[in-house]
Design an enzyme around this catalytic site. Structure first.
Site, PDB file in Angstrom:
ATOM      1  CB  THR A   1      99.135 -35.153  16.562  1.00 16.15           C
ATOM      2  OG1 THR A   1     100.258 -34.121  16.259  1.00 16.15           O
ATOM      3  CG2 THR A   1      99.760 -35.690  17.813  1.00 16.15           C
ATOM      4  CG  ASP A   2     102.858 -33.496  12.891  1.00 16.67           C
ATOM      5  OD1 ASP A   2     102.028 -33.126  13.773  1.00 16.67           O
ATOM      6  OD2 ASP A   2     102.923 -32.799  11.667  1.00 16.67           O
ATOM      7  CD  GLU A   3     101.416 -30.649  17.527  1.00 17.81           C
ATOM      8  OE1 GLU A   3     101.548 -30.059  18.656  1.00 17.81           O
ATOM      9  OE2 GLU A   3     100.587 -29.992  16.764  1.00 17.81           O
TER      10      GLU A   3
ATOM     11  CE  LYS B   1      96.525 -37.645  20.041  1.00 14.98           C
ATOM     12  NZ  LYS B   1      95.012 -38.110  19.844  1.00 14.98           N
TER      13      LYS B   1
ATOM     14  CE1 TYR C   1      96.924 -32.970  21.176  1.00 15.91           C
ATOM     15  CE2 TYR C   1      98.382 -31.954  19.823  1.00 15.91           C
ATOM     16  CZ  TYR C   1      97.457 -32.761  19.926  1.00 15.91           C
ATOM     17  OH  TYR C   1      96.764 -33.238  18.859  1.00 15.91           O
TER      18      TYR C   1
HETATM   19  P1  NAD Z   1      89.152 -31.037  18.509  1.00 11.44           P
HETATM   20  O1  NAD Z   1      89.490 -30.534  19.784  1.00 11.44           O
HETATM   21  O2  NAD Z   1      88.514 -30.246  17.404  1.00 11.44           O
HETATM   22  O3  NAD Z   1      87.570 -32.110  18.736  1.00 11.44           O
HETATM   23  C1  NAD Z   1      88.068 -33.297  19.900  1.00 11.44           C
HETATM   24  C2  NAD Z   1      86.716 -33.753  20.416  1.00 11.44           C
HETATM   25  O4  NAD Z   1      86.680 -34.689  21.313  1.00 11.44           O
HETATM   26  C3  NAD Z   1      85.540 -32.868  20.570  1.00 11.44           C
HETATM   27  O5  NAD Z   1      84.454 -32.949  19.894  1.00 11.44           O
HETATM   28  C4  NAD Z   1      85.383 -33.012  22.069  1.00 11.44           C
HETATM   29  O6  NAD Z   1      84.027 -32.691  22.611  1.00 11.44           O
HETATM   30  C5  NAD Z   1      85.667 -34.666  22.139  1.00 11.44           C
HETATM   31  N1  NAD Z   1      86.130 -35.066  23.476  1.00 11.44           N
HETATM   32  C6  NAD Z   1      87.226 -34.269  24.291  1.00 11.44           C
HETATM   33  N2  NAD Z   1      87.276 -35.023  25.422  1.00 11.44           N
HETATM   34  C7  NAD Z   1      86.375 -36.063  25.260  1.00 11.44           C
HETATM   35  C8  NAD Z   1      86.051 -37.122  26.349  1.00 11.44           C
HETATM   36  N3  NAD Z   1      86.611 -37.149  27.584  1.00 11.44           N
HETATM   37  N4  NAD Z   1      85.130 -37.726  26.002  1.00 11.44           N
HETATM   38  C9  NAD Z   1      84.630 -37.789  24.997  1.00 11.44           C
HETATM   39  N5  NAD Z   1      84.808 -37.079  23.846  1.00 11.44           N
HETATM   40  C10 NAD Z   1      85.757 -35.967  24.197  1.00 11.44           C
HETATM   41  O7  NAD Z   1      90.268 -31.976  17.932  1.00 11.44           O
HETATM   42  P2  NAD Z   1      90.514 -32.225  16.326  1.00 11.44           P
HETATM   43  O8  NAD Z   1      91.409 -31.082  15.954  1.00 11.44           O
HETATM   44  O9  NAD Z   1      89.206 -32.539  15.717  1.00 11.44           O
HETATM   45  O10 NAD Z   1      91.334 -33.567  16.505  1.00 11.44           O
HETATM   46  C11 NAD Z   1      90.735 -34.793  16.599  1.00 11.44           C
HETATM   47  C12 NAD Z   1      92.215 -35.807  16.821  1.00 11.44           C
HETATM   48  O11 NAD Z   1      92.924 -35.697  15.638  1.00 11.44           O
HETATM   49  C13 NAD Z   1      92.680 -35.805  18.171  1.00 11.44           C
HETATM   50  O12 NAD Z   1      92.980 -37.100  18.625  1.00 11.44           O
HETATM   51  C14 NAD Z   1      94.043 -35.067  17.719  1.00 11.44           C
HETATM   52  O13 NAD Z   1      95.194 -35.397  18.478  1.00 11.44           O
HETATM   53  C15 NAD Z   1      94.012 -35.674  16.275  1.00 11.44           C
HETATM   54  N6  NAD Z   1      94.772 -34.774  15.335  1.00 11.44           N
HETATM   55  C16 NAD Z   1      94.369 -33.397  15.259  1.00 11.44           C
HETATM   56  C17 NAD Z   1      95.050 -32.737  14.148  1.00 11.44           C
HETATM   57  C18 NAD Z   1      94.806 -31.196  13.786  1.00 11.44           C
HETATM   58  O14 NAD Z   1      95.485 -30.537  13.100  1.00 11.44           O
HETATM   59  N7  NAD Z   1      93.556 -30.653  14.514  1.00 11.44           N
HETATM   60  C19 NAD Z   1      96.296 -33.240  13.281  1.00 11.44           C
HETATM   61  C20 NAD Z   1      96.620 -34.498  13.722  1.00 11.44           C
HETATM   62  C21 NAD Z   1      95.960 -35.210  14.750  1.00 11.44           C
HETATM   63  P1  TYD Z   2      97.942 -24.245  15.954  1.00 13.79           P
HETATM   64  O1  TYD Z   2      96.786 -24.069  15.154  1.00 13.79           O
HETATM   65  O2  TYD Z   2      97.637 -24.012  17.359  1.00 13.79           O
HETATM   66  O3  TYD Z   2      98.395 -25.703  15.662  1.00 13.79           O
HETATM   67  P2  TYD Z   2      99.799 -26.625  16.599  1.00 13.79           P
HETATM   68  O4  TYD Z   2     100.258 -25.880  17.579  1.00 13.79           O
HETATM   69  O5  TYD Z   2      99.198 -27.826  16.911  1.00 13.79           O
HETATM   70  O6  TYD Z   2     100.722 -26.642  15.405  1.00 13.79           O
HETATM   71  O7  TYD Z   2      99.136 -23.498  15.663  1.00 13.79           O
HETATM   72  C1  TYD Z   2      99.658 -23.381  14.671  1.00 13.79           C
HETATM   73  C2  TYD Z   2     101.012 -22.624  14.563  1.00 13.79           C
HETATM   74  O8  TYD Z   2     100.353 -21.162  14.564  1.00 13.79           O
HETATM   75  C3  TYD Z   2     101.727 -22.939  15.706  1.00 13.79           C
HETATM   76  O9  TYD Z   2     103.141 -22.806  15.312  1.00 13.79           O
HETATM   77  C4  TYD Z   2     101.314 -21.719  16.575  1.00 13.79           C
HETATM   78  C5  TYD Z   2     101.156 -20.787  15.579  1.00 13.79           C
HETATM   79  N1  TYD Z   2      99.881 -19.645  16.297  1.00 13.79           N
HETATM   80  C6  TYD Z   2     100.136 -18.269  15.907  1.00 13.79           C
HETATM   81  O10 TYD Z   2     101.330 -17.841  15.544  1.00 13.79           O
HETATM   82  N2  TYD Z   2      99.327 -17.556  16.587  1.00 13.79           N
HETATM   83  C7  TYD Z   2      98.106 -17.907  17.204  1.00 13.79           C
HETATM   84  O11 TYD Z   2      97.247 -17.150  17.496  1.00 13.79           O
HETATM   85  C8  TYD Z   2      97.950 -19.116  17.266  1.00 13.79           C
HETATM   86  C9  TYD Z   2      96.484 -19.992  17.637  1.00 13.79           C
HETATM   87  C10 TYD Z   2      98.898 -20.266  16.639  1.00 13.79           C
END
Ligand code: NAD
Ligand code: TYD
Length: 351
Positions: free
Chosen positions: A133-135, A163, A159
Site C-alpha cells: 500500500t501507499d500508506e 504493511k 495497519y
Molecule cells: P481485504 O481485507 O478485502 O481481503 C483480505 C483477504 O485476506 C481476505 O479474503 C481474508 O480472508 C484474507 N486473509 C486475512 N488474513 C489471512 C490469513 N492469516 N491467512 C490467509 N488469508 C487471510 O483486503 P484488500 O482490500 O483486498 O487488500 C488486499 C491487499 O492489497 C492487502 O495486502 C492490502 O494491504 C493491499 N492494498 C489494499 C488497498 C485497498 O485500497 N484496499 C490498496 C493498496 C494495497
Molecule cells: P478507508 O476506506 O478506510 O481507506 P484508508 O483509511 O485505508 O485510506 O478510508 C478512506 C478515507 O475515508 C479515509 O480518509 C477515512 C475516511 N472515512 C470516513 O470519512 N468515514 C468512514 O466511515 C470511513 C470508513 C472512512
C-alpha cells in the site's frame, strides 16, 4: 504452469483471480483464511472452473504452505492476504501484526525453501509478488509531491506499520537470500466486491438504507483513488516484467477529498436510484475524526508507466459510475456480507 495467490477471496484478490482467468488459462491456487473480509461469493462464477483451486487456510501455517508449494509447483506467488482496515487496526492491532508480518515472514520462508530447491530454469523464472500500500509512506502536506518509490517509509497507523514491516521483510529476503521478489505499493482501490466497511461502499450501502453517511473530521483528507481492475492490470504487468528486488508505485493520478467522494456517490445515487425523501447528501454527517488520520496520499506512478507501459484504463468518472451501478445490481451480495460480525463492527465503530 500455476500461480499461488493468497487472500484471493478478499476485495482486490478476488478481482485479481477473476481477471486473471478472463485473460489467461493458467490455473490459480487460492489460499485464503476466509476471515470476515474473505467471501467465496465473490468467486461464485468459478465454482465449477477447474482452473481455480480454493484452499481455506492461514498464511501463518507453514506446513500447509510447504504442502501447497510442493503439490502445485507454482511459478509465482502473489501475496494479497492481509488485515486491511485502518480503523480495525486502531481497535485491535494484534491480528495485523500476526497476519501482515508473521504471515508474510512465513510465506517468505516457505517460498525460499521451495525456490532454492527448484531446477535452474524454474528457479530463474520464479517470482514472489508482494502486494502493498501507499500508506507505508505516511502523510503528505498539500504542497508535497506525490509518493515516489524513493520516499522514506513513515507509517502512521498500526495497519500501515504492519504493511511497512512486511515490505521490509520482502526486501531483506531478496537482498540476503536472493529470493526473486517484486513489490507494488498501490493507492486506495474501489470497485466491485469492496467490503462495506471502507469509505466508498459504506457510503453507497448506508445511503440506500437511509442511514447517516459518516464523514471523519472535516472530510478534507485526500486519497488517490484507483479502480480495482486497473490495480490488477498493474500487478500483472509487474509480475510479468518488473525488475527483481524493485518496488513499483501504482496509482490513478486521481486525488480527491473524502467529502467530494461522498458527494459524488450521492449525486450518482440521486440519478440512478432517486430517493423520494430527498437528495442523499442530506444524510452526510460529520463524526469524530480517526486518531492519527493521515491527511493526504498521492502516488507518482511514472516508474511503472515508463518501465512497463501501465496506465489506468478507467477515469474516476467511469470507475465510480460502474461501482455504484454494481452495488445497485448486487443487493444480494451486500446483504450476504452484512452478517452478524459486520453488524458488531458497525456498532463498535459508529455508535
Ligand atoms: P481485504 O481485507 O478485502 O481481503 C483480505 C483477504 O485476506 C481476505 O479474503 C481474508 O480472508 C484474507 N486473509 C486475512 N488474513 C489471512 C490469513 N492469516 N491467512 C490467509 N488469508 C487471510 O483486503 P484488500 O482490500 O483486498 O487488500 C488486499 C491487499 O492489497 C492487502 O495486502 C492490502 O494491504 C493491499 N492494498 C489494499 C488497498 C485497498 O485500497 N484496499 C490498496 C493498496 C494495497
Ligand atoms: P478507508 O476506506 O478506510 O481507506 P484508508 O483509511 O485505508 O485510506 O478510508 C478512506 C478515507 O475515508 C479515509 O480518509 C477515512 C475516511 N472515512 C470516513 O470519512 N468515514 C468512514 O466511515 C470511513 C470508513 C472512512
Amino acid at each position: 504452469m500455476t500461480i499461488l495467490v493468497t487472500g484471493g477471496a478478499g476485495f482486490i484478490g478476488s478481482n485479481f483471480v477473476l481477471d486473471w482467468l478472463k485473460t489467461s488459462d493458467e490455473p490459480v491456487v487460492n489460499l485464503d483464511a476466509l476471515t470476515y473480509a474473505g467471501n467465496l461469493e465473490n468467486l461464485a462464477s468459478l465454482q465449477h472452473d477447474p482452473r481455480h483451486v480454493f484452499v481455506k487456510g492461514d498464511i501463518c501455517d507453514r506446513a500447509l504452505i510447504d504442502q501447497l508449494l510442493a503439490t502445485h509447483q507454482p511459478r509465482a506467488l502473489v501475496h494479497f492476504a492481509a488485515e486491511s482496515h485502518v480503523d480495525r487496526s486502531i481497535h485491535g492491532p494484534g491480528a495485523f501484526m500476526r497476519t501482515n508480518i508473521e504471515g508474510t515472514f512465513t510465506l517468505l520462508e516457505a517460498a525460499r525453501g521451495y525456490w532454492s530447491a527448484l531446477p535452474a530454469e524454474a528457479k530463474a523464472a520464479f517470482r514472489f509478488h508482494h502486494v502493498s500500500t501507499d500508506e507505508v509512506y505516511g502523510s503528505l502536506k498539500p504542497s508535497d509531491p506525490p509518493f515516489a518509490e524513493s520516499n522514506p517509509y513513515e507509517p502512521n497507523s498500526p495497519y500501515s506499520a504492519s504493511k511497512a514491516a512486511s515490505d521490509h521483510l520482502v526486501r531483506a529476503w531478496h537482498h540476503t537470500y536472493g529470493l526473486p521478489v517484486v513489490t507494488t505499493n498501490c493507492s486506495n482501490n474501489y470497485g466491485p466486491y469492496h467490503f462495506p466497511e471502507k469509505l466508498i461502499p459504506l457510503m453507497i450501502v448506508n445511503a440506500l438504507a437511509g442511514k447517516p453517511l459518516p464523514v471523519y473530521g472535516d472530510g478534507q483528507q485526500i486519497r488517490d483513488w484507483l479502480y480495482v481492475t486497473d490495480h490488477c492490470a498493474g500487478i500483472r504487468a509487474v509480475l510479468a516484467g518488473g525488475r527483481l528486488g524493485e518496488t513499483y508505485n501504482i496509482g490513478g493520478w486521481n486525488e480527491k477529498a473524502n467529502i467530494d467522494i461522498v458527494k459524488t456517490v450521492c449525486a450518482l445515487l440521486d440519478e440512478l436510484r432517486p430517493d423520494p425523501a430527498g437528495p442523499y447528501s442530506r444524510l452526510i454527517t460529520y463524526v469524530t475524526d480517526r486518531p492519527g488520520h493521515d491527511r493526504r496520499y498521492a502516488i507518482d506512478a511514472r516508474k511503472i508507466e515508463r518501465e512497463l507501459g501501465w496506465r489506468p484504463a478507467e477515469t474516476f468518472d467511469t470507475g465510480i459510475r460502474k461501482t455504484v451501478q454494481w452495488y445497485l445490481a448486487n443487493a444480494d451480495w451486500v446483504s450476504q456480507v452484512q452478517s452478524g460480525a459486520y453488524r458488531d463492527w458497525v456498532a463498535k465503530q459508529y455508535d
